[in-house]
Every structure is written in structure tokens, then in C-alpha cells.
Design an enzyme around this catalytic site. Structure first.
Site, PDB file in Angstrom:
ATOM      1  N   ASP A  98       0.872  -1.169   0.000  1.00 42.84           N
ATOM      2  CA  ASP A  98       0.000   0.000   0.000  1.00 42.84           C
ATOM      3  C   ASP A  98       0.915   1.226   0.000  1.00 42.84           C
ATOM      4  OD1 ASP A  98      -1.594   2.164   0.596  1.00 42.84           O
ATOM      5  OD2 ASP A  98      -2.838   1.082   2.036  1.00 42.84           O
ATOM      6  N   VAL A  99       0.926   1.975  -1.099  1.00 45.14           N
ATOM      7  CA  VAL A  99       1.888   3.079  -1.198  1.00 45.14           C
ATOM      8  C   VAL A  99       1.561   4.233  -0.263  1.00 45.14           C
ATOM      9  CG1 VAL A  99       2.670   2.568  -3.553  1.00 45.14           C
ATOM     10  CG2 VAL A  99       0.747   4.132  -3.220  1.00 45.14           C
TER      11      VAL A  99
ATOM     12  N   ASN B  11       1.681   5.979 -10.736  1.00 47.65           N
ATOM     13  CA  ASN B  11       0.415   5.858 -11.465  1.00 47.65           C
ATOM     14  C   ASN B  11      -0.774   5.606 -10.546  1.00 47.65           C
ATOM     15  OD1 ASN B  11      -1.438   4.866 -13.824  1.00 47.65           O
ATOM     16  ND2 ASN B  11      -1.261   3.121 -12.417  1.00 47.65           N
TER      17      ASN B  11
ATOM     18  N   TYR C  86     -10.673  15.280  -6.673  1.00 49.43           N
ATOM     19  CA  TYR C  86      -9.877  14.520  -7.650  1.00 49.43           C
ATOM     20  C   TYR C  86      -9.176  15.472  -8.621  1.00 49.43           C
ATOM     21  CZ  TYR C  86      -8.572  11.540 -11.537  1.00 49.43           C
ATOM     22  OH  TYR C  86      -7.858  10.923 -12.533  1.00 49.43           O
TER      23      TYR C  86
END
Ligand SMILES: NC(=O)c1ccc[n+]([C@@H]2O[C@H](COP(=O)([O-])OP(=O)(O)OC[C@H]3O[C@@H](n4cnc5c(N)ncnc54)[C@H](OP(=O)(O)O)[C@@H]3O)[C@@H](O)[C@H]2O)c1
Length: 292
Positions: free
Chosen positions: A89-90, A116, A181
């Protein structure tokens, strides 16, 4: 041809390159890899596939270990490169260190970082759950920033490699009904363009790709599949986006808008004042009461 253009670009990109022997020694005995976050599906999978097609070893990062293992096997089989799945999990605080450790254990190091992994969030901002906004910022903004800051100094010290960030055409305009977003992607574009300027001539490529709609599960996941933009704006395939991003990265472009629609829209959005672009985007992004 692309290989030739890339070599020519290398000369310009590395005009002030000053590789440090210590930095090169630090990765001695390990192979350079292209690290792609969010590589288990969609655009990330296609980007990993594209770099692998060019003969690059790849490290694939996402949370779903099974999906990653499948994609890694597929890439290795198709292109005969090393494809290393790293389930991570980045957004975890220790993600940069954990990524380094996993790469080291596999005999690799991050030569190119492709940030990404990202999520969307639809609906009026005041109605978005605060935890969902936190999750979006943690992934789209914080994780990308931390991974970039962690990897970049060693890349500059080695005088090669680089960072390819995945933003969105949405980062070029206000996005009513996807406000957080769109704002997160504006951050990614701004950060990348500034860092690219700071690192100019040092041998590293720093680029951002800003696609318009792409046919992945992304829109459905945020409940925006029925918004007008999904029917009005033609979507690209992840493979077309990856091909364009890869080409742009190789020739040393900083901002890449894949396809004709994104290229024209990027110019138009730059020219339009917010009092025009905000209502326009608001109409395109609003979710109808009842599904179309
Ligand atoms: N689709 C579009 O129309 C479009 C347009 C412009 C820009 N983009 C951008 O392109 C990028 C990829 O989008 P996509 O359409 O390919 O999305 P997608 O199909 O939903 O794939 C997202 C990828 O990110 C991974 N991911 C999510 N959360 C993660 C986390 N915390 N740590 C590590 N990996 C994580 C997912 O794997 P796991 O769930 O297994 O972790 C998956 O591999 C995003 O940044 C998106 O904003 C998309």
C-alpha cells in the site's frame, strides 16, 4: 526511430550530468528497474507492459498480491524481462523504505519511478465523506510526493533515470462534482513541472502524463459511469495512453497529453477562464439523478 530520438534527447537532458561514483557504487551489482505503482490493472498495467516491451525490467506495485502476480507472469512471458510483483500500500508511512527493501532483495533498484496509482471521488464536495477525501489525498498527492522525494536524489546523483507521474486532463481545470480529484491532479501537474525545471540538464527525465477519459474500471469505481463526459468524450485504451506516455518520456517531454482530444482540450482549458470552464466541467461531470 524512438530509440534514436531517445539517445538524442539523452544528450540534452544530461548536458549538466555529474554522476557521483558513490551513488553508482551504492547500486552496484543490482539491475535498474522501472517501478510502476498501480500496476495490477488499467493504465499502470499497460505502462509496465510498454516499458517491458522496450526490454526494461519492471517492478509492479499495488495492494492485491494475486492480481500483481498474474500481471508479472504475463509481462515476463510476453517480453522476457524480469517482472517483480511487490504487494504494497503506497500510502503506508514506511512505503518508500519497504519498496527499497523489496527491490534490494530482488537485486533491483528504482531507475525510473512511475507514480500511477490513483483513485477518483465523485459527487458534490460537501457531500463527499471526509475519510474518502483523506484517502484520495493520501494516495494521489501524499504518496506520490513522498515516493518522488525519496527516489529523486539518488537518480540525480546517478545522472540517469527519472519520474513519470500520471495526472489527468482534469488537472488543468476546476472539476465540479469531482472537485478533490481534479485538484489532486492539478497538484501533480504543478509539482512535476516545477521539479522538472529544477532537475533540468542533470540526466533525469521528469514528466507528467495527463490523459482524458480512459477505458478502465476507474469511473465505475467512483460511481461516475453515468456522467455526461463518459458518453460525450471518446475514451482511449490504457495501451494507447501508455504508448503515448512512453514516447513522450523517451523524447524528454515534460507534459504529455495523449491523443488528439486531450491535446486540443489541454490548449482550450488553458485559454478558458474559470467562469467558463467551471460550469462547462460541472455539466460534464454531474451525475444524473437516475442512470442514463
Ligand atoms: N481511467 C481514466 O479515465 C483516467 C484518466 C486520467 C487519469 N487517470 C489516472 O491514471 C491512474 C490509473 O488509473 P486507472 O484508470 O488505471 O485506475 P484503476 O484501473 O482503478 O487502477 C488503479 C491501480 O492503483 C492501485 N492502487 C490503488 N490504491 C493503491 C494503494 N493504496 N497502493 C498501491 N496501489 C494502489 C490499484 O491496485 P490495488 O487496488 O490492488 O491496490 C490499481 O492497480 C490514476 O492515477 C488515475 O487518476 C485515469
Amino acid at each position: 526511430m524512438l530509440r534514436f530520438l531517445s539517445s538524442v534527447a539523452d544528450l540534452w537532458i544530461g548536458r549538466n550530468r555529474d554522476p557521483s561514483p558513490e551513488a553508482l557504487a551504492a547500486v552496484g551489482g543490482r539491475a535498474p528497474a522501472v517501478v510502476v505503482t498501480g500496476a495490477s490493472r488499467g493504465i499502470g498495467r499497460a505502462l509496465a507492459m510498454r516499458f517491458a516491451r522496450a526490454g526494461r525490467d519492471v517492478a509492479l506495485v499495488a495492494r492485491d498480491a494475486d492480481a500483481l502476480a498474474r500481471v508479472a507472469a504475463e509481462i515476463a512471458r510476453a517480453h522476457g524481462v524480469k517482472a517483480m510483483p511487490i504487494a504494497l500500500d503506497v500510502t503506508a508511512l514506511d512505503a518508500p523504505a519497504a519498496l527499497d527493501a523489496a527491490l534490494r532483495a530482488a537485486g533491483l533498484y528504482a531507475d525510473v519511478l512511475v507514480n500511477n496509482a490513483g483513485i477518483g471521488l465523485a459527487g458534490p464536495f460537501a457531500e463527499n465523506a471526509p475519510e474518502e477525501i483523506d484517502r484520495l489525498v493520501a494516495l494521489n498527492v501524499t504518496a506520490l510526493t513522498r515516493l518522488t522525494r525519496h527516489a529523486l536524489p539518488a537518480m540525480v546523483a546517478r545522472g540517469r533515470g527519472g519520474v513519470l507521474n500520471v495526472a489527468s486532463l482534469g488537472g488543468m481545470a476546476p472539476g465540479p462534482h469531482q472537485a478533490a480529484y481534479y485538484a489532486s491532479k492539478a497538484y501533480v501537474i504543478s509539482l512535476t513541472e516545477a521539479v522538472a525545471y529544477e532537475a533540468r540538464g542533470r540526466g533525469v527525465r521528469i514528466a507528467v502524463v495527463a490523459p482524458g477519459p480512459v477505458n478502465t474500471g476507474f469511473h465505475e469505481a467512483m460511481g461516475a459511469e453515468n456522467a455526461l463526459y463518459r458518453t460525450l468524450i471518446p475514451a482511449l485504451s490504457p495501451e494507447a495512453v501508455a504508448a503515448s506516455a512512453y514516447r513522450g518520456f523517451c523524447v524528454g517531454r515534460t507534459k504529455i497529453a495523449p491523443g488528439v482530444v486531450a491535446t486540443v482540450s489541454a490548449v482550450a482549458l488553458k485559454l478558458l477562464p474559470a467562469f467558463v470552464s467551471a460550469p462547462l466541467m460541472g455539466v460534464l461531470l454531474a451525475r444524473p439523478e437516475r442512470p442514463r
